[in-house]
Design an enzyme around this catalytic site. Structure first.
Site, PDB file in Angstrom:
ATOM      1  N   ASP A   1      78.245 -20.964 -17.414  1.00  0.00           N
ATOM      2  CA  ASP A   1      78.745 -19.598 -17.659  1.00  0.00           C
ATOM      3  C   ASP A   1      77.619 -18.569 -17.682  1.00  0.00           C
ATOM      4  O   ASP A   1      77.700 -17.531 -17.020  1.00  0.00           O
ATOM      5  CB  ASP A   1      79.488 -19.529 -19.007  1.00  0.00           C
TER       6      ASP A   1
ATOM      7  N   ARG B   1      75.594 -19.040 -34.588  1.00  0.00           N
ATOM      8  CA  ARG B   1      75.885 -17.796 -33.862  1.00  0.00           C
ATOM      9  C   ARG B   1      75.342 -16.545 -34.560  1.00  0.00           C
ATOM     10  O   ARG B   1      74.729 -15.697 -33.911  1.00  0.00           O
ATOM     11  CB  ARG B   1      77.392 -17.654 -33.568  1.00  0.00           C
TER      12      ARG B   1
ATOM     13  N   ASP C   1      83.445 -18.374 -30.756  1.00  0.00           N
ATOM     14  CA  ASP C   1      82.071 -17.884 -30.649  1.00  0.00           C
ATOM     15  C   ASP C   1      81.977 -16.429 -30.209  1.00  0.00           C
ATOM     16  O   ASP C   1      81.097 -15.697 -30.650  1.00  0.00           O
ATOM     17  CB  ASP C   1      81.265 -18.783 -29.696  1.00  0.00           C
TER      18      ASP C   1
ATOM     19  N   SER D   1      82.368 -29.974 -22.805  1.00  0.00           N
ATOM     20  CA  SER D   1      81.625 -28.800 -23.227  1.00  0.00           C
ATOM     21  C   SER D   1      80.931 -29.183 -24.525  1.00  0.00           C
ATOM     22  O   SER D   1      81.574 -29.590 -25.491  1.00  0.00           O
ATOM     23  CB  SER D   1      82.597 -27.637 -23.449  1.00  0.00           C
TER      24      SER D   1
HETATM   25  N1  ARG Z   1      84.958 -25.681 -32.786  1.00  0.00           N
HETATM   26  C1  ARG Z   1      83.626 -25.431 -33.195  1.00  0.00           C
HETATM   27  C2  ARG Z   1      83.453 -24.016 -33.633  1.00  0.00           C
HETATM   28  O1  ARG Z   1      84.222 -23.166 -33.264  1.00  0.00           O
HETATM   29  C3  ARG Z   1      82.623 -25.840 -32.151  1.00  0.00           C
HETATM   30  C4  ARG Z   1      82.647 -25.099 -30.886  1.00  0.00           C
HETATM   31  C5  ARG Z   1      81.716 -25.710 -29.934  1.00  0.00           C
HETATM   32  N2  ARG Z   1      81.527 -24.939 -28.750  1.00  0.00           N
HETATM   33  C6  ARG Z   1      81.407 -25.473 -27.537  1.00  0.00           C
HETATM   34  N3  ARG Z   1      81.136 -24.701 -26.569  1.00  0.00           N
HETATM   35  N4  ARG Z   1      81.596 -26.750 -27.329  1.00  0.00           N
HETATM   36  O2  ARG Z   1      82.562 -23.720 -34.357  1.00  0.00           O
END
Ligand code: ARG
Length: 426
Positions: free
Chosen positions: A22, A102, A131, A182
């Site tokens: 991405d 983040r 995120d 991912s």
């Molecule tokens: N579900 C978790 C969160 O929102 C992890 C997200 C992981 N992101 C990824 N791109 N695999 O904090």
């Protein structure tokens, strides 16, 4: 007559670059769409990717500059440490590795954007995840005037279309782009999504795990670890003093070797979607258990119970991107004030995927053998229990008598209450 207007300077966009598909496509797409300069910034929170290679890739795609900011120590000390004090587990399971990283990334991006005089900050999050919220809300808190761009939310390309776009424009994409999963990593957790895991019934294939060994490969004998805490934070492992970052890294290895730290649950995202999430977080799982156990030994009952309800709210705030909110800061102050006596040592037994606290000691222990024992030396005043139970149970007794009266002759039997009372207080 006025002089010809000065040629407008090219816009500068700072991109949070992970090195993945991405954000690699985003470098090219942003330049094409806005005719701007793109600076790639990668924040190192302990992901195992080759970040030097990511920098080279960013420049090869067309970034004017590429930076890696090593924020691992800060991540441990300023972000994971408060989460440990708060026993922060979202929905009781997820230690929030991604969610904690983040706001730190946002902080670093804002610092960099201000230093370089950037006009906007861009991230590569899609419109379905948490995120995007965490990045944007954090940037809004730290730099309220900053423009924020989310190319991957705007371009409406499927993953295959993105790969096609990359090929068409000669964008070198990491080979792992073809992998079905991912992955998001930091020293606090490794999150795995997509592919076969989208089938909530399908057991995660052994091949997705990198930090934890399955039961067939983990040692056949148990291992004990002793974690020393000081004012709520782990400071030593098996008697050796370590800073938090090193301690987490060592414990990830030790506990992961015993298969500890696999989490597989259905998670409620902020954006309303339920998702199946798989994590590996050996150190986080062990440290949270150990820390909670130590608290149970040293904190008064009412404070422990009250704190447990706050912990859940704290985890929700972090998950939902509100790290920089005044409420989160106030909660940190509360958590801090509960941690003064959380000093001591916890012994944890690791074996075939389980981590069990099997021993604890503390100079501030409220556990008194003299009060707890059933053997000689018992100092508890057994006779005091009778009066306590009379008072404790009185509201129930009165309620029961009143309800009987309602169903019977309409008058509560006052005698029954008085008789019992005179028996106890003679
Ligand atoms: N579900 C978790 C969160 O929102 C992890 C997200 C992981 N992101 C990824 N791109 N695999 O904090």
């Amino acid at each position: 007559m006025h002089s010809p207007s000065k040629k407008k300077e090219q816009k500068k966009i700072l991109l949070a670059y992970s090195g993945g598909l991405d954000t690699s496509v985003a470098i090219h797409w942003l330049k094409e769409k806005y005719g701007c300069e793109v600076v790639a910034v990668t924040v190192d929170v302990g992901q195992s990717d080759d970040l030097k290679e990511a920098m080279r890739r960013a420049k090869a795609i067309g970034a004017s500059r590429a930076w890696v900011i090593d924020a691992k120590k800060e991540f441990a000390e300023e972000y994971i440490a408060p989460a440990i004090k708060a026993n922060a587990l979202y929905e009781g399971n997820y230690p929030l590795g991604t969610a904690l990283a983040r706001p730190l990334m946002a902080e670093k991006l804002v610092e960099m954007a201000e230093r370089l005089g950037a006009d906007a900050i861009a991230h590569g999050c899609t419109g379905k995840g948490n995120d995007q919220v965490r990045f944007e809300v954090s940037i809004m808190a730290l730099a309220p005037e900053m423009e924020i761009l989310a190319p991957a939310r705007d371009w409406n390309m499927s993953r295959d279309e993105e790969i096609g776009y990359a090929k068409e424009h000669g964008i070198p994409i990491p080979v792992t782009c073809d992998a079905p999963y991912s992955i998001d990593e930091s020293i606090w957790s490794r999150a795995i999504e997509c592919g076969v895991l989208e089938d909530a019934w399908a057991e995660p294939p052994e091949s997705i795990f990198e930090w934890t060994k399955g039961a067939d490969r983990s040692p056949d004998s148990a291992e004990y670890v002793e974690i020393g805490f000081e004012s709520g934070l782990p400071v030593s492992l098996n008697g050796t003093t370590m800073d938090l970052l090193d301690l987490i890294a060592s414990l990830n290895d030790i506990a992961g070797n015993h298969g500890v730290g696999r989490i597989d649950h259905i998670e409620n995202r902020l954006v309303g979607i339920k998702s199946r999430e798989v994590y590996e977080a050996p150190a986080a799982v062990v440290l949270m258990k150990a820390h909670q156990d130590l608290e149970s030994m040293v904190m008064p009952k009412d404070m422990t119970h009250y704190k447990r309800t706050m912990e859940q709210q704290y985890a929700d705030l972090v998950y939902n991107g509100l790290w920089f909110s005044p409420l989160c800061k106030a909660m940190d102050a509360f958590m801090d004030s509960t941690q003064q006596s959380v000093t001591g040592t916890i012994k944890v037994k690791l074996f075939k995927g389980s981590a069990v606290v099997v021993g604890r000691e503390s100079p501030h222990s409220m556990y008194s053998t003299a009060l707890a024992t059933y053997e000689k030396g018992d100092e508890f005043d057994h006779s005091a229990a009778k009066g306590f139970i009379y008072v404790w149970g009185l509201p129930l007794k009165v309620a029961s008598l009143a309800s009987a009266a309602k169903n019977g002759n309409g008058v509560m039997n006052e005698i029954a209450v008085r008789e019992e009372s005179s028996g106890v207080c003679k």
